[in-house]
Design a protein around this motif. Structure first.
Motif, PDB file in Angstrom:
ATOM      1  N   VAL A   1       0.821  -1.205   0.000  1.00  0.00           N
ATOM      2  CA  VAL A   1       0.000   0.000   0.000  1.00  0.00           C
ATOM      3  C   VAL A   1       0.860   1.263   0.000  1.00  0.00           C
ATOM      4  N   GLN A   2       2.134   1.170   0.451  1.00  0.00           N
ATOM      5  CA  GLN A   2       2.932   2.368   0.533  1.00  0.00           C
ATOM      6  C   GLN A   2       3.464   2.807  -0.834  1.00  0.00           C
ATOM      7  N   SER A   3       3.301   1.959  -1.858  1.00  0.00           N
ATOM      8  CA  SER A   3       3.804   2.317  -3.170  1.00  0.00           C
ATOM      9  C   SER A   3       2.639   2.544  -4.112  1.00  0.00           C
ATOM     10  N   THR A   4       2.618   3.707  -4.725  1.00  0.00           N
ATOM     11  CA  THR A   4       1.554   4.020  -5.665  1.00  0.00           C
ATOM     12  C   THR A   4       2.042   4.009  -7.108  1.00  0.00           C
ATOM     13  N   GLU A   5       3.356   3.853  -7.304  1.00  0.00           N
ATOM     14  CA  GLU A   5       3.925   3.767  -8.653  1.00  0.00           C
ATOM     15  C   GLU A   5       4.946   2.647  -8.643  1.00  0.00           C
ATOM     16  N   PHE A   6       4.701   1.579  -9.371  1.00  0.00           N
ATOM     17  CA  PHE A   6       5.469   0.356  -9.208  1.00  0.00           C
ATOM     18  C   PHE A   6       6.379   0.079 -10.405  1.00  0.00           C
ATOM     19  N   PHE A   7       7.634  -0.294 -10.076  1.00  0.00           N
ATOM     20  CA  PHE A   7       8.590  -0.733 -11.092  1.00  0.00           C
ATOM     21  C   PHE A   7       9.212  -2.034 -10.603  1.00  0.00           C
ATOM     22  N   GLN A   8       9.543  -2.901 -11.543  1.00  0.00           N
ATOM     23  CA  GLN A   8      10.087  -4.207 -11.186  1.00  0.00           C
ATOM     24  C   GLN A   8      11.495  -4.100 -10.596  1.00  0.00           C
ATOM     25  N   ASN A   9      12.312  -3.200 -11.145  1.00  0.00           N
ATOM     26  CA  ASN A   9      13.705  -3.056 -10.704  1.00  0.00           C
ATOM     27  C   ASN A   9      14.209  -1.670 -11.054  1.00  0.00           C
ATOM     28  N   CYS A  10      15.482  -1.418 -10.679  1.00  0.00           N
ATOM     29  CA  CYS A  10      16.066  -0.092 -10.926  1.00  0.00           C
ATOM     30  C   CYS A  10      16.253   0.181 -12.416  1.00  0.00           C
ATOM     31  N   THR A  11      16.549  -0.866 -13.186  1.00  0.00           N
ATOM     32  CA  THR A  11      16.736  -0.668 -14.636  1.00  0.00           C
ATOM     33  C   THR A  11      15.466  -0.113 -15.254  1.00  0.00           C
ATOM     34  N   GLU A  12      14.319  -0.665 -14.851  1.00  0.00           N
ATOM     35  CA  GLU A  12      13.051  -0.189 -15.385  1.00  0.00           C
ATOM     36  C   GLU A  12      12.720   1.203 -14.856  1.00  0.00           C
ATOM     37  N   LEU A  13      13.045   1.427 -13.574  1.00  0.00           N
ATOM     38  CA  LEU A  13      12.748   2.742 -12.988  1.00  0.00           C
ATOM     39  C   LEU A  13      13.575   3.846 -13.645  1.00  0.00           C
ATOM     40  N   ARG A  14      14.839   3.556 -13.949  1.00  0.00           N
ATOM     41  CA  ARG A  14      15.720   4.587 -14.529  1.00  0.00           C
ATOM     42  C   ARG A  14      15.301   4.988 -15.927  1.00  0.00           C
ATOM     43  N   LYS A  15      14.517   4.146 -16.597  1.00  0.00           N
ATOM     44  CA  LYS A  15      14.018   4.544 -17.909  1.00  0.00           C
ATOM     45  C   LYS A  15      13.097   5.754 -17.777  1.00  0.00           C
ATOM     46  N   THR A  16      12.441   5.832 -16.627  1.00  0.00           N
ATOM     47  CA  THR A  16      11.547   6.969 -16.385  1.00  0.00           C
ATOM     48  C   THR A  16      12.225   8.052 -15.562  1.00  0.00           C
ATOM     49  N   TYR A  17      13.004   7.597 -14.542  1.00  0.00           N
ATOM     50  CA  TYR A  17      13.700   8.544 -13.664  1.00  0.00           C
ATOM     51  C   TYR A  17      15.189   8.207 -13.688  1.00  0.00           C
ATOM     52  N   PRO A  18      15.938   8.797 -14.615  1.00  0.00           N
ATOM     53  CA  PRO A  18      17.369   8.437 -14.800  1.00  0.00           C
ATOM     54  C   PRO A  18      18.209   8.609 -13.540  1.00  0.00           C
ATOM     55  N   ASN A  19      17.850   9.555 -12.684  1.00  0.00           N
ATOM     56  CA  ASN A  19      18.671   9.830 -11.505  1.00  0.00           C
ATOM     57  C   ASN A  19      18.155   9.150 -10.242  1.00  0.00           C
ATOM     58  N   GLY A  20      17.156   8.272 -10.377  1.00  0.00           N
ATOM     59  CA  GLY A  20      16.593   7.641  -9.203  1.00  0.00           C
ATOM     60  C   GLY A  20      15.516   8.499  -8.560  1.00  0.00           C
ATOM     61  N   VAL A  21      14.986   8.056  -7.425  1.00  0.00           N
ATOM     62  CA  VAL A  21      13.895   8.784  -6.763  1.00  0.00           C
ATOM     63  C   VAL A  21      14.160   8.843  -5.266  1.00  0.00           C
ATOM     64  N   PRO A  22      13.742   9.932  -4.586  1.00  0.00           N
ATOM     65  CA  PRO A  22      13.892  10.024  -3.123  1.00  0.00           C
ATOM     66  C   PRO A  22      12.797   9.225  -2.421  1.00  0.00           C
ATOM     67  N   SER A  23      12.909   9.129  -1.111  1.00  0.00           N
ATOM     68  CA  SER A  23      11.955   8.339  -0.325  1.00  0.00           C
ATOM     69  C   SER A  23      10.545   8.936  -0.353  1.00  0.00           C
ATOM     70  N   SER A  24      10.441  10.226  -0.668  1.00  0.00           N
ATOM     71  CA  SER A  24       9.132  10.873  -0.713  1.00  0.00           C
ATOM     72  C   SER A  24       8.422  10.652  -2.048  1.00  0.00           C
ATOM     73  N   HIS A  25       9.097  10.065  -2.991  1.00  0.00           N
ATOM     74  CA  HIS A  25       8.521   9.859  -4.325  1.00  0.00           C
ATOM     75  C   HIS A  25       7.600   8.644  -4.316  1.00  0.00           C
ATOM     76  N   PRO A  26       6.509   8.684  -5.080  1.00  0.00           N
ATOM     77  CA  PRO A  26       5.575   7.546  -5.100  1.00  0.00           C
ATOM     78  C   PRO A  26       6.184   6.270  -5.689  1.00  0.00           C
ATOM     79  N   ALA A  27       7.291   6.388  -6.433  1.00  0.00           N
ATOM     80  CA  ALA A  27       7.906   5.192  -7.013  1.00  0.00           C
ATOM     81  C   ALA A  27       8.991   4.602  -6.129  1.00  0.00           C
ATOM     82  N   TYR A  28       9.235   5.220  -4.970  1.00  0.00           N
ATOM     83  CA  TYR A  28      10.305   4.749  -4.077  1.00  0.00           C
ATOM     84  C   TYR A  28       9.930   3.405  -3.450  1.00  0.00           C
TER      85      TYR A  28
END
Length: 353
Positions: A311-338
């Motif tokens: 429930v704490q995640s509202t934007e889901f990615f399988q791994n960092c490789t997939e996440l970096r396609k959208t957020y190249p620099n990663g995401v902070p703990s306050s981000h919905p994809a964290y």
């Protein structure tokens, strides 16, 4: 004596001959002048017989007597011994010069297993291994950032600044933490700790103004600077002749990474000729997330409900490789994809490079 006989002999011959001729002209007795001329010839012959060589030793002996102290024998001053003493003085000088030539120290080229030959005194000499590609094995103490490490060199700890490259800062007193700084440090640490560490000097200055060694870094024979450039984690910078041995291959490697938009080159205008512009990263608009699953967090879920994802995640990615396609620099703990599983170093920032 020679001069005496020669002079008077010539004089008697001249007077006797002239007198003899005069008497002959006036038809008078010529006997006295004839005898005088004969005496002169005899004296001249005696002068000829007495050679100057017979007289010269006496002159030299007299000179030696004048120069010799009164309490020493005259015979001690001889010509031959003086010649021998000169030769004896000259011979040691030749011998000394030969010894100096034999003991002259050549330029040392440390081998991979004998770094101890480079003493601290020689380290200050820019000619030590200068002009060569000699590599010196060293021991790693720690990795400071993407382009600086601390090593044991000549039995003391010494910071080493990588020649010809620059990586983003991780903890700069003025610039703080720059984008891709952590990624560059992490990759540098991974490389440095993976094999045998060696350093190589160039032909110019050995130290920068912060008293850091300036060197090329190798791990198992592979150049670390070139690897960081090829992965877009460093830029070619701080080119100060004559420390320019690998500028051309480094710039070619950088051009390839820039064309592929890797790392620091993925953000337009971030890496510049004067450094890194962190503002360019902040001003970059957020890109849409085409492959992400966006849901709303329920306010009061039913007791029987079984959520299919946390429930704490509202934007889901399988791994960092997939996440970096959208957020190249990663995401902070306050981000919905964290997701905490993607934050390996637990610094509150997931999938940072």
């Amino acid at each position: 004596m020679f001069v005496f006989f020669a002079l008077f002999g010539f004089l008697f011959i001249l007077i006797g001959t002239v007198g003899f001729l005069i008497k002959a002209i006036f038809k008078k007795s010529k006997r006295k002048f004839g005898i005088l001329a004969l005496v002169g010839i005899a004296m001249f012959m005696v002068a000829v017989v007495i050679s100057p060589d017979d007289i010269e030793p006496e002159k030299e002996k007299a000179d030696s007597v004048e120069q010799t102290p009164t309490d020493e024998p005259v015979e001690t001053k001889k010509k031959a011994p003086e010649k021998e003493s000169v030769e004896e003085i000259e011979k040691p000088e030749k011998k000394i010069s030969k010894d100096v030539e034999e003991k002259s120290v050549p330029v040392v080229m440390p081998s991979k297993n004998h770094s101890s030959k480079v003493t601290p005194e020689k380290l200050k000499d820019s000619t030590e291994t200068s002009g060569t590609t000699a590599r010196i094995p060293v021991e790693l103490v720690k990795v400071i950032d993407g382009d600086t490490i601390k090593i044991i060199y000549n039995d003391k700890e010494q910071n080493v600044r990588y020649l010809l490259i620059d990586t983003p800062e991780t903890n700069h007193p003025r610039l703080g933490k720059q984008p891709f700084g952590d990624e560059a440090k992490a990759r540098n640490k991974e490389l440095i700790e993976s094999g045998t560490l060696e350093i190589e000097f160039d032909v110019g200055e050995r130290f920068d103004k912060y008293n850091r060694l300036l060197a090329y870094i190798y791990i198992d024979g592979k150049n670390v600077q070139k690897i960081l450039l090829s992965e877009g984690l460093a830029r070619v910078a701080y080119i100060y002749p004559p420390n320019t041995r690998y500028v051309d291959p480094y710039e070619k490697t950088q051009a390839i990474a820039k064309e592929k938009k890797l790392g620091i080159w993925s953000v337009e205008d971030y890496a510049t000729d004067t450094g890194f512009n962190a503002q360019a990263v902040k001003e970059k608009p957020a890109e849409p997330a085409p492959n992400s699953l966006i849901t709303e967090q329920p306010v009061a879920p039913a007791p029987a409900a079984k959520p299919s994802q946390p429930v704490q995640s509202t934007e889901f990615f399988q791994n960092c490789t997939e996440l970096r396609k959208t957020y190249p620099n990663g995401v902070p703990s306050s981000h919905p994809a964290y997701q905490s599983k993607m934050d390996r170093d637990k610094d509150g920032f997931a999938c940072e490079r």
